[in-house]
Write an enzyme that holds these catalytic residues in place. Structure first.
Site, PDB file in Angstrom:
ATOM      1  N   GLU A 177      21.889  55.741  -2.939  1.00  0.00           N
ATOM      2  CA  GLU A 177      20.295  55.084  -1.979  1.00  0.00           C
ATOM      3  C   GLU A 177      19.583  56.256  -1.587  1.00  0.00           C
ATOM      4  O   GLU A 177      19.115  56.281  -0.150  1.00  0.00           O
ATOM      5  CB  GLU A 177      20.885  54.000  -0.989  1.00  0.00           C
ATOM      6  CG  GLU A 177      21.768  52.993  -1.479  1.00  0.00           C
ATOM      7  CD  GLU A 177      22.344  51.923  -0.644  1.00  0.00           C
ATOM      8  OE1 GLU A 177      22.108  51.967   0.572  1.00  0.00           O
ATOM      9  OE2 GLU A 177      23.194  51.036  -1.036  1.00  0.00           O
ATOM     10  N   GLU A 213      26.897  46.654  -8.520  1.00  0.00           N
ATOM     11  CA  GLU A 213      27.387  45.867  -7.188  1.00  0.00           C
ATOM     12  C   GLU A 213      26.742  44.644  -7.604  1.00  0.00           C
ATOM     13  O   GLU A 213      26.216  43.920  -6.568  1.00  0.00           O
ATOM     14  CB  GLU A 213      26.681  46.587  -6.202  1.00  0.00           C
ATOM     15  CG  GLU A 213      27.283  48.072  -5.809  1.00  0.00           C
ATOM     16  CD  GLU A 213      26.502  48.673  -4.452  1.00  0.00           C
ATOM     17  OE1 GLU A 213      26.236  47.969  -3.692  1.00  0.00           O
ATOM     18  OE2 GLU A 213      26.958  49.901  -4.381  1.00  0.00           O
TER      19      GLU A 213
HETATM   20  O1  9MR Z   1      30.092  45.402   1.157  1.00  0.00           O
HETATM   21  C1  9MR Z   1      29.812  46.437   1.901  1.00  0.00           C
HETATM   22  C2  9MR Z   1      30.063  45.980   3.327  1.00  0.00           C
HETATM   23  O2  9MR Z   1      31.369  45.485   3.541  1.00  0.00           O
HETATM   24  C3  9MR Z   1      29.816  47.003   4.649  1.00  0.00           C
HETATM   25  O3  9MR Z   1      29.680  46.463   5.819  1.00  0.00           O
HETATM   26  C4  9MR Z   1      28.311  47.389   4.107  1.00  0.00           C
HETATM   27  C5  9MR Z   1      28.060  48.605   5.288  1.00  0.00           C
HETATM   28  O4  9MR Z   1      26.798  49.351   4.830  1.00  0.00           O
HETATM   29  O5  9MR Z   1      28.132  48.222   2.821  1.00  0.00           O
HETATM   30  C6  9MR Z   1      28.746  47.069   1.898  1.00  0.00           C
HETATM   31  O6  9MR Z   1      28.451  47.703   0.834  1.00  0.00           O
HETATM   32  C7  9MR Z   1      27.096  48.378   0.346  1.00  0.00           C
HETATM   33  C8  9MR Z   1      27.474  49.503  -0.618  1.00  0.00           C
HETATM   34  O7  9MR Z   1      28.509  50.321  -0.106  1.00  0.00           O
HETATM   35  C9  9MR Z   1      26.312  50.277  -0.953  1.00  0.00           C
HETATM   36  N1  9MR Z   1      25.131  49.268  -1.446  1.00  0.00           N
HETATM   37  C10 9MR Z   1      24.927  48.053  -0.642  1.00  0.00           C
HETATM   38  C11 9MR Z   1      26.294  47.472  -0.579  1.00  0.00           C
HETATM   39  C12 9MR Z   1      26.049  46.041   0.431  1.00  0.00           C
HETATM   40  O8  9MR Z   1      25.553  46.246   1.639  1.00  0.00           O
END
Ligand code: 9MR
Length: 377
Positions: A162, A267
């Site tokens: 990102e 994802e």
């Molecule tokens: O699914 C993840 C969630 O449990 C966390 O709280 C969050 C924190 O930023 O991150 C989520 O996963 C992210 C992933 O690592 C990167 N792309 C976006 C995903 C959804 O936010």
């Protein structure tokens, strides 16, 4: 005679009703002999899921049974992120990540590392780093230690996550501020040295969108021109039931693949709930918690929505199958609806239904529709 005819005809009616019902029941049990996602797509691409800590430790019996049955690739949802794996300057915590890698090895799965350099979920000490030299030292230590530990064990790293804004420019992260745009090249170079046989990916959301995609392509070309290894691009695939960007998705597969890269959907999930940004002038900070308008399906997803979700997944997988030669992996962001981060974002405490398995780990209609495509290939 009349009686016999009557009971035969009522038996036929019951049979017809049962058949119809089982055909569209959104949550059937998978029979032991029905094929799985990983089997169904074994000639096309890997099918992955994100695992949380409980699932990695196999403390959730339903997940412990379902994951190896359905998936042949895994991504750690949180436990390899900086705040967990590298909580202090000179302290690493590999407890859960070692278990994660062991889990993948035990089940002979493709193991993804997520993620090395990301502006979010950094350990608090990182934001206190003052000088560029120290930040570069953090990045070097972090990548050498984490990617180095799992060299030959992790199959693919999301090296940078990102890094782009929606308009395709570089996000003003702590890394950009202190190290300049060269931090991306540096991160890939360090990862290539630390884990020479691991695939190296750039991973982001909305990069199927034209402006952000153009930014990603420019960034990747710059890496390639400088001779830096990058093997793949991860389109995260956090999409919505209304307005799935199918054309942009297809164009992205074609354009990223034309750079000589593998493409993965890293994802995948599809939210079925209303989004605050769809409301004019709405702001995520407004309090929508407890609002029935924003949480319309607390007791279950109506069949009409179940059918709509299934159609979205069917349309998506048709594109994935069409471009199977360019796609390495399709990973769902979670095992089942109950686990999904979309129950808590962008509004807390909602009931969302974004995945192929419901809260009881049963396959939804969307699963049936995706599996049906494996018969038609
Ligand atoms: O699914 C993840 C969630 O449990 C966390 O709280 C969050 C924190 O930023 O991150 C989520 O996963 C992210 C992933 O690592 C990167 N792309 C976006 C995903 C959804 O936010």
């Amino acid at each position: 005679m009349k009686k016999i005819l009557l009971s035969i005809s009522s038996a036929v009616v019951i049979l017809i009703i049962q058949t119809l019902y089982s055909g569209c029941n959104p949550s059937k049990n998978i029979s032991s002999n029905s094929t799985s996602l990983k089997e169904g797509f074994k000639n096309e691409f890997l099918i992955g899921t994100a695992l949380n800590a409980t699932q990695i430790e196999e403390k959730e019996p339903n997940a412990a049974a379902l994951v190896p049955q359905q998936f042949n690739a895994i991504t750690p949802e949180n436990i390899m992120k900086c705040e967990i794996i590298h909580p202090d300057w000179d302290r690493y915590d590999f407890d859960l990540s070692d278990k994660y890698v062991e889990y993948g090895k035990k089940h002979k799965m493709f193991i993804v590392g997520h993620t090395l350099i990301w502006h979010s979920q950094l350990a608090p000490f990182v934001s206190k780093i003052k000088s560029s030299d120290s930040l570069l030292m953090f990045m070097t230590n972090h990548i050498n230690t984490v990617a180095g530990r799992y060299a030959g064990k992790v199959d693919s790293w999301d090296v940078v996550n990102e890094a782009l804004n929606e308009d395709g420019t570089l996000r003003n992260s702590v890394f950009l501020q202190k190290l300049g745009d060269d931090y991306i090249r540096k991160a890939f170079e360090l990862a290539a040295k630390a884990a020479p046989n691991t695939e190296l990916y750039y991973n982001d959301y909305n990069i199927e969108q034209p402006k952000k995609r153009a930014g990603a392509i420019a960034m990747i070309k710059k890496l390639q021109t400088s001779g830096t290894r990058i093997d793949g691009v991860g389109i995260q695939g956090h999409w919505r039931i209304n307005g799935l960007p199918l054309e942009d998705i297809e164009n992205s597969i074609i354009e990223f693949s034309a750079l000589g890269l593998k493409v993965s959907f890293t994802e995948l999930d599809i939210t079925v709930l209303p989004n605050p940004w769809d409301l004019k002038g709405a702001d995520v900070n407004q309090n929508f918690e407890g609002s029935p308008y924003m949480n319309p399906y607390p007791q279950g997803l109506p069949d009409s929505m179940q059918i709509k979700l299934a159609k979205c997944y069917e349309d998506l997988f048709k594109i994935f199958i069409k471009h199977q030669d360019k796609i390495e992996r399709i990973t769902f962001w979670g095992v089942n609806d109950g686990q999904s981060w979309l129950n808590g974002w962008p509004i807390k405490n909602r009931t969302n239904y974004p995945l192929l398995f419901d809260r009881n780990f049963k396959p939804k209609l969307a699963f049936e529709k995706v599996m049906a495509l494996t018969q038609k290939k």
